[in-house]
Design a protein around this motif. Structure first.
Motif, PDB file in Angstrom:
ATOM      1  N   LEU A 365      83.598 -37.958   5.376  1.00  0.00           N
ATOM      2  CA  LEU A 365      84.353 -37.446   4.231  1.00  0.00           C
ATOM      3  C   LEU A 365      84.493 -38.472   3.110  1.00  0.00           C
ATOM      4  O   LEU A 365      84.492 -38.116   1.926  1.00  0.00           O
ATOM      5  N   ASP A 366      84.616 -39.718   3.470  1.00  0.00           N
ATOM      6  CA  ASP A 366      84.818 -40.745   2.450  1.00  0.00           C
ATOM      7  C   ASP A 366      83.545 -41.058   1.674  1.00  0.00           C
ATOM      8  O   ASP A 366      83.580 -41.806   0.696  1.00  0.00           O
ATOM      9  N   GLN A 367      82.404 -40.468   2.105  1.00  0.00           N
ATOM     10  CA  GLN A 367      81.135 -40.728   1.439  1.00  0.00           C
ATOM     11  C   GLN A 367      80.569 -39.490   0.732  1.00  0.00           C
ATOM     12  O   GLN A 367      79.545 -39.581   0.057  1.00  0.00           O
ATOM     13  N   LEU A 382      86.687 -32.743  -3.910  1.00  0.00           N
ATOM     14  CA  LEU A 382      87.009 -34.088  -3.434  1.00  0.00           C
ATOM     15  C   LEU A 382      85.791 -34.982  -3.648  1.00  0.00           C
ATOM     16  O   LEU A 382      84.700 -34.675  -3.189  1.00  0.00           O
ATOM     17  N   GLY A 384      84.721 -38.148  -2.368  1.00  0.00           N
ATOM     18  CA  GLY A 384      85.126 -39.042  -1.295  1.00  0.00           C
ATOM     19  C   GLY A 384      85.193 -40.515  -1.646  1.00  0.00           C
ATOM     20  O   GLY A 384      86.222 -41.164  -1.445  1.00  0.00           O
ATOM     21  N   SER A 387      88.266 -41.380  -3.745  1.00  0.00           N
ATOM     22  CA  SER A 387      89.533 -40.772  -3.351  1.00  0.00           C
ATOM     23  C   SER A 387      90.350 -41.701  -2.456  1.00  0.00           C
ATOM     24  O   SER A 387      89.802 -42.587  -1.794  1.00  0.00           O
ATOM     25  N   ILE A 392      91.830 -37.745   1.096  1.00  0.00           N
ATOM     26  CA  ILE A 392      90.785 -37.402   2.069  1.00  0.00           C
ATOM     27  C   ILE A 392      91.380 -36.645   3.254  1.00  0.00           C
ATOM     28  O   ILE A 392      90.830 -35.624   3.700  1.00  0.00           O
ATOM     29  N   ARG A 396      90.742 -32.883   4.575  1.00  0.00           N
ATOM     30  CA  ARG A 396      90.301 -32.642   5.953  1.00  0.00           C
ATOM     31  C   ARG A 396      91.035 -31.428   6.524  1.00  0.00           C
ATOM     32  O   ARG A 396      90.432 -30.571   7.179  1.00  0.00           O
TER      33      ARG A 396
END
Length: 476
Positions: A365-367, A382, A384, A387, A392, A396
């Motif tokens: 998610l962070d990418q 979003l 990622g 953010s 994040i 989710r």
């Protein structure tokens, strides 16, 4: 002078190479603007903004403390696209809209694409803008999408990708036309010197497409533009296009259905309407069929439509092709319906509704860039890498709650373009929205709305999120 301190970003820069040398097709622009001081350029920008304000070239942002009415920020450094590059884009865009129209015809009739397992039935039926009311309805010329705005980006490898298709009521073309008119005043001789293709053909082409939807008859087809009204965010565009085409702009209360025919109220009495260029979403078109509380639409409009007595552009139900989950399957539609390889590829896309792809999304998610399937304007998204942990985690939860409603894509560093920000020229990320008109002939306006993220480092180009626009010069 103006470009003296310009440093191209890491992303692909449209105008300059990494060495700092300008690209060949930008030579005339760089030479003409090179002697302009930042102060002089700032004056040009202020003059253009004042001109837009006086002409009412604005858009509306709702729920904003700074007020709703805004000038669409305009940057006077034009984007230039060589003729051979445009020819490829044009071919790919025409291929894409042909496949989308065949897909829409199919899902509202035989649904072979579902039976042959090219796309899951559930994906189509759960699309927010799928309209079962259109099943079996004969539409003029078997054409569902007449006006399409397809968003393109260019990645780090200098390749164009399709970001999304806008098949319902694509907006922004009025800014394209007004941007060009403004730039002709600023650089009148440069257009002829560089051989820039005109864009003011759009209104004539659009009117041809609309009139081509009318039933063959002895009378001149009557076309109208149906707007939600003056408080709509795109009302400037509605009135602008109606005026350019020489047709009436109407609200729902100006139309009435009698004997399954649509009439416009005039001072001379009722006048029959043949074609409606609707800028109202399906939900509000006809309170007899869709939202019963709608005061924007026309009661009985769908009865007249089903009877073949009025045409709509774009057709009801085209929003299923806008769905960001359906988007993933468009390359498959091109192969299935046209037996061709896609000329313009999609961005790699993961579906949260698919178990394996959901796992990949949750682990990365962070990418990734995550988008809601039916949101627009940069909302419900979003980014990622940019953010916070809380944002994040909040997303989710949203994805787990409604997997069908989300897709994810790798973060692509959109190409950049020299842009005048903070009293100097700096690289800013851009995209491109060309406009495709599908009538007897499918044509792409030689240009498009180049949208630019004015905030440094931002990849969100939407006007509602702080974006602006540029004029797009396609060369012969």
């Amino acid at each position: 002078m103006l470009f003296d301190n310009y440093q191209p970003a890491e992303a692909f820069d449209e105008a300059f190479k990494k060495s700092g040398e300008f690209r060949a097709h930008y030579q005339a622009v760089v030479e003409r603007l090179g002697d302009v001081t930042p102060e002089e350029f700032q004056s040009i920008q202020r003059t253009l903004s004042l001109s837009f304000l006086k002409q009412g070239v604005t858009f509306t942002v709702y729920n904003d403390d700074e007020g709703t009415e805004r000038i669409f920020p305009f940057d006077p450094v034009p984007r230039v696209i060589p003729g051979d590059e445009w020819a490829l884009l044009e071919k790919g865009l025409i291929q894409r809209i042909e496949a989308l129209n065949l897909f829409l015809k199919d899902i509202y009739s035989d649904q072979k694409v579902i039976k042959d397992k090219i796309i899951p039935k559930e994906t189509v039926y759960t699309a927010a803008h799928y309209r079962d009311e259109l099943r079996g309805v004969k539409v003029p010329n078997d054409s569902y999408v007449q006006i399409c705005g397809t968003d393109l980006i260019r990645d780090e490898k200098n390749g164009y990708l399709v970001l999304e298709d806008n098949c319902r009521c694509p907006s922004g073309v009025s800014y394209l036309l007004e941007n060009r008119a403004a730039m002709k005043k600023v650089y009148p001789s440069l257009f002829q010197e560089m051989g820039v293709r005109p864009v003011d053909v759009y209104s004539d082409w659009l009117l041809e497409v609309l009139e081509g939807l009318s039933q063959p008859d002895n009378h001149e087809p009557v076309c109208v533009l149906l707007t939600p009204g003056v408080y709509n965010s795109a009302y400037f565009e509605h009135s602008f296009l109606a005026s350019r085409m020489g047709i009436q702009i109407v609200e729902g209360r100006d139309l009435v259905v009698q004997n399954e025919m649509v009439y416009m109220k005039t001072t001379r009495g009722l006048e029959r309407v043949d074609v409606i260029y609707r800028r109202i979403d399906d939900d509000f078109l006809d309170p007899e069929v869709f939202r019963k509380d709608s005061l924007l639409g026309v009661p009985g409009l769908m009865r007249a439509y089903r009877a073949g007595n009025v045409a709509l552009a774009n057709t009801v139900g085209t929003g299923v092709a806008d769905d960001k989950v359906v988007y993933k399957y468009v390359p498959d539609f091109i192969k299935y319906y046209l037996d061709e390889e896609p000329i313009l590829p999609n961005v790699e896309t993961y579906l949260a509704s698919e178990e394996k792809e959901m796992s990949h999304i949750m682990e990365n998610l962070d990418q990734l860039v995550v988008k809601a399937a039916n949101e627009s304007g940069g909302y419900g998204m979003l980014v990622g890498p940019k953010s916070t942990k809380k944002e994040i985690e909040d997303f989710r939860g949203k994805i787990k709650e409604s997997p069908r409603n989300y897709v994810a894509q790798p973060m692509i560093s959109l190409s950049t373009h020299p842009t005048f920000c903070d009293d100097q020229i700096s690289p800013r990320h851009i995209d491109l929205r060309p406009y495709i008109l599908a009538g007897e002939e499918t044509r792409v306006v030689p240009g498009g709305l180049t949208r630019v993220a004015l905030n440094e480092g931002s990849i969100v180009v939407n006007s509602s999120q702080g974006g602006g626009s540029k004029d797009t010069w396609v060369l012969y």
